[in-house]
Design a protein around this motif. Structure first.
Motif, mmCIF file in Angstrom:
data_model
loop_
_atom_site.group_PDB
_atom_site.id
_atom_site.type_symbol
_atom_site.label_atom_id
_atom_site.label_comp_id
_atom_site.label_asym_id
_atom_site.label_seq_id
_atom_site.Cartn_x
_atom_site.Cartn_y
_atom_site.Cartn_z
ATOM 1 N N MET A 7 60.537 64.854 25.209
ATOM 2 C CA MET A 7 60.624 65.933 26.193
ATOM 3 C C MET A 7 59.323 66.728 26.245
ATOM 4 O O MET A 7 58.834 67.071 27.322
ATOM 5 C CB MET A 7 61.796 66.861 25.871
ATOM 6 C CG MET A 7 62.095 67.847 26.990
ATOM 7 S SD MET A 7 63.520 68.915 26.673
ATOM 8 C CE MET A 7 62.777 70.132 25.586
ATOM 9 N N PHE A 11 57.000 67.182 29.499
ATOM 10 C CA PHE A 11 56.681 68.513 30.000
ATOM 11 C C PHE A 11 55.176 68.751 30.001
ATOM 12 O O PHE A 11 54.637 69.403 30.904
ATOM 13 C CB PHE A 11 57.378 69.579 29.150
ATOM 14 C CG PHE A 11 58.807 69.812 29.546
ATOM 15 C CD1 PHE A 11 59.402 69.085 30.567
ATOM 16 C CD2 PHE A 11 59.572 70.759 28.895
ATOM 17 C CE1 PHE A 11 60.717 69.297 30.935
ATOM 18 C CE2 PHE A 11 60.888 70.985 29.255
ATOM 19 C CZ PHE A 11 61.465 70.259 30.272
ATOM 20 N N LEU A 32 68.220 69.263 31.615
ATOM 21 C CA LEU A 32 67.882 68.815 30.269
ATOM 22 C C LEU A 32 68.672 69.576 29.210
ATOM 23 O O LEU A 32 69.007 69.020 28.158
ATOM 24 C CB LEU A 32 66.384 68.953 30.031
ATOM 25 C CG LEU A 32 65.523 67.985 30.847
ATOM 26 C CD1 LEU A 32 64.040 68.265 30.613
ATOM 27 C CD2 LEU A 32 65.838 66.538 30.493
ATOM 28 N N TRP A 36 70.874 67.873 26.334
ATOM 29 C CA TRP A 36 70.870 68.136 24.898
ATOM 30 C C TRP A 36 72.284 68.363 24.381
ATOM 31 O O TRP A 36 72.633 67.909 23.278
ATOM 32 C CB TRP A 36 69.992 69.337 24.575
ATOM 33 C CG TRP A 36 68.548 68.992 24.505
ATOM 34 C CD1 TRP A 36 67.569 69.326 25.402
ATOM 35 C CD2 TRP A 36 67.899 68.203 23.502
ATOM 36 N NE1 TRP A 36 66.368 68.803 25.024
ATOM 37 C CE2 TRP A 36 66.529 68.112 23.864
ATOM 38 C CE3 TRP A 36 68.333 67.569 22.342
ATOM 39 C CZ2 TRP A 36 65.614 67.403 23.090
ATOM 40 C CZ3 TRP A 36 67.414 66.857 21.575
ATOM 41 C CH2 TRP A 36 66.075 66.791 21.947
ATOM 42 N N PRO A 51 66.565 58.552 25.038
ATOM 43 C CA PRO A 51 66.133 59.334 26.208
ATOM 44 C C PRO A 51 67.087 59.202 27.395
ATOM 45 O O PRO A 51 67.212 60.133 28.192
ATOM 46 C CB PRO A 51 64.753 58.741 26.525
ATOM 47 C CG PRO A 51 64.228 58.309 25.198
ATOM 48 C CD PRO A 51 65.430 57.783 24.465
ATOM 49 N N LEU A 54 69.644 61.843 27.030
ATOM 50 C CA LEU A 54 69.090 63.141 27.409
ATOM 51 C C LEU A 54 69.038 63.298 28.923
ATOM 52 O O LEU A 54 69.246 64.391 29.456
ATOM 53 C CB LEU A 54 67.693 63.280 26.805
ATOM 54 C CG LEU A 54 66.962 64.604 27.045
ATOM 55 C CD1 LEU A 54 67.737 65.768 26.457
ATOM 56 C CD2 LEU A 54 65.563 64.537 26.460
ATOM 57 N N LEU A 55 68.767 62.194 29.623
ATOM 58 C CA LEU A 55 68.658 62.234 31.085
ATOM 59 C C LEU A 55 69.976 61.933 31.783
ATOM 60 O O LEU A 55 70.010 61.831 33.014
ATOM 61 C CB LEU A 55 67.593 61.229 31.545
ATOM 62 C CG LEU A 55 66.166 61.492 31.056
ATOM 63 C CD1 LEU A 55 65.246 60.352 31.470
ATOM 64 C CD2 LEU A 55 65.641 62.814 31.593
ATOM 65 N N TYR A 216 67.648 73.419 20.198
ATOM 66 C CA TYR A 216 68.396 72.672 21.203
ATOM 67 C C TYR A 216 69.678 72.082 20.629
ATOM 68 O O TYR A 216 70.654 71.882 21.358
ATOM 69 C CB TYR A 216 67.515 71.584 21.820
ATOM 70 C CG TYR A 216 66.635 72.124 22.924
ATOM 71 C CD1 TYR A 216 67.141 72.361 24.191
ATOM 72 C CD2 TYR A 216 65.288 72.417 22.688
ATOM 73 C CE1 TYR A 216 66.346 72.878 25.194
ATOM 74 C CE2 TYR A 216 64.483 72.932 23.691
ATOM 75 C CZ TYR A 216 65.016 73.164 24.942
ATOM 76 O OH TYR A 216 64.231 73.688 25.935
#
Length: 238
Positions: A7, A11, A32, A36, A51, A54-55, A216
């Motif tokens: 992440m 970013f 996001l 988490w 990932p 997460l997405l 998170y």
């Protein structure tokens, strides 16, 4: 920590795009955050995460609503930052002075810029706090309950934060204090050992990733401690 690194890297790439990048980050943050919470929910029942987990909110049926929520989050955040700039118009000047290398005889100016930077950051944190509380639970509500409207999710989120305002104040103050203490300890250690730029980065990066990962991870408890979803399954893959 690998997910946090993923992440941060994404970013960093987005923030490198002038003007548009920071706005995109503000738009993606709510989705996001829901991701988490989904990752922690998956880990709590022994499922692996990646990932893609997460997405997952951005790949779910709630994607369009989450992006609308993200746009509202970006507008609200920018509006509060504009208000902060009106109250403290010298912040950006202090920011530039604190980052710029000052001559050895200019310690007073550097110290004044540093204190101005600290007070300006505290002001902006306080201005963004109402936005954070309003949007805190909304992404998870939309992800877990796809038929909920954005307005209802925001209302429920704001109401949940308001009803639990005392625990939230303790929660946020605890994280701010933890951040200050950790920063102080790292600063003392680096000054004692006279760490150079490369070693500083080597130490700071994993510490930042671990600290951010812990924060998170706590999102799951902060959301599910305020809201009950009656065992509605969370969508972590598509």
């Amino acid at each position: 920590m690998a997910l946090m690194g993923f992440m941060f890297f994404a970013f960093g790439m987005l923030l490198g795009i002038q003007k548009i990048g920071p706005i995109v980050v503000l738009i993606l943050m709510p989705s996001l955050n829901a991701g988490w919470v989904a990752c922690n929910a998956a880990l709590s029942i022994g499922q692996p995460v990646s990932p893609l987990t997460l997405l997952a909110p951005l790949r779910s049926a709630s994607r369009s609503k989450l992006l609308v929520l993200g746009c509202l989050h970006a507008v609200a955040s920018i509006a509060m930052l504009v208000v902060a700039d009106l109250i403290d118009p010298d912040f950006h000047q202090h920011w530039g002075a604190a980052l710029r290398e000052q001559p050895a005889t200019d310690d007073t100016l550097s110290e004044a810029a540093f204190h101005g930077l600290q007070s300006g950051m505290l002001l902006r944190l306080l201005c963004l706090l109402p936005v954070a509380l309003l949007f805190w639970h909304a992404p998870v509500i939309l992800h877990r309950l796809p038929n909920t409207s954005v307005a209802k999710a925001l209302f429920a989120s704001g109401l949940a934060s308001l009803r639990n305002i005392k625990p939230f104040v303790i929660y946020l103050v605890s994280w701010v204090l933890a951040d200050l203490i950790l920063s102080l300890l790292i600063g003392v250690l680096l000054s004692l050992f006279g760490a150079g730029g490369g070693l500083t980065v080597f130490i700071l990066v994993p510490v930042m990733l671990l600290f951010a990962g812990a924060f998170y991870t706590s999102l799951h408890a902060s959301v599910h401690g305020c809201l009950l979803f009656d065992d509605i399954p969370v969508e972590t893959t598509v």
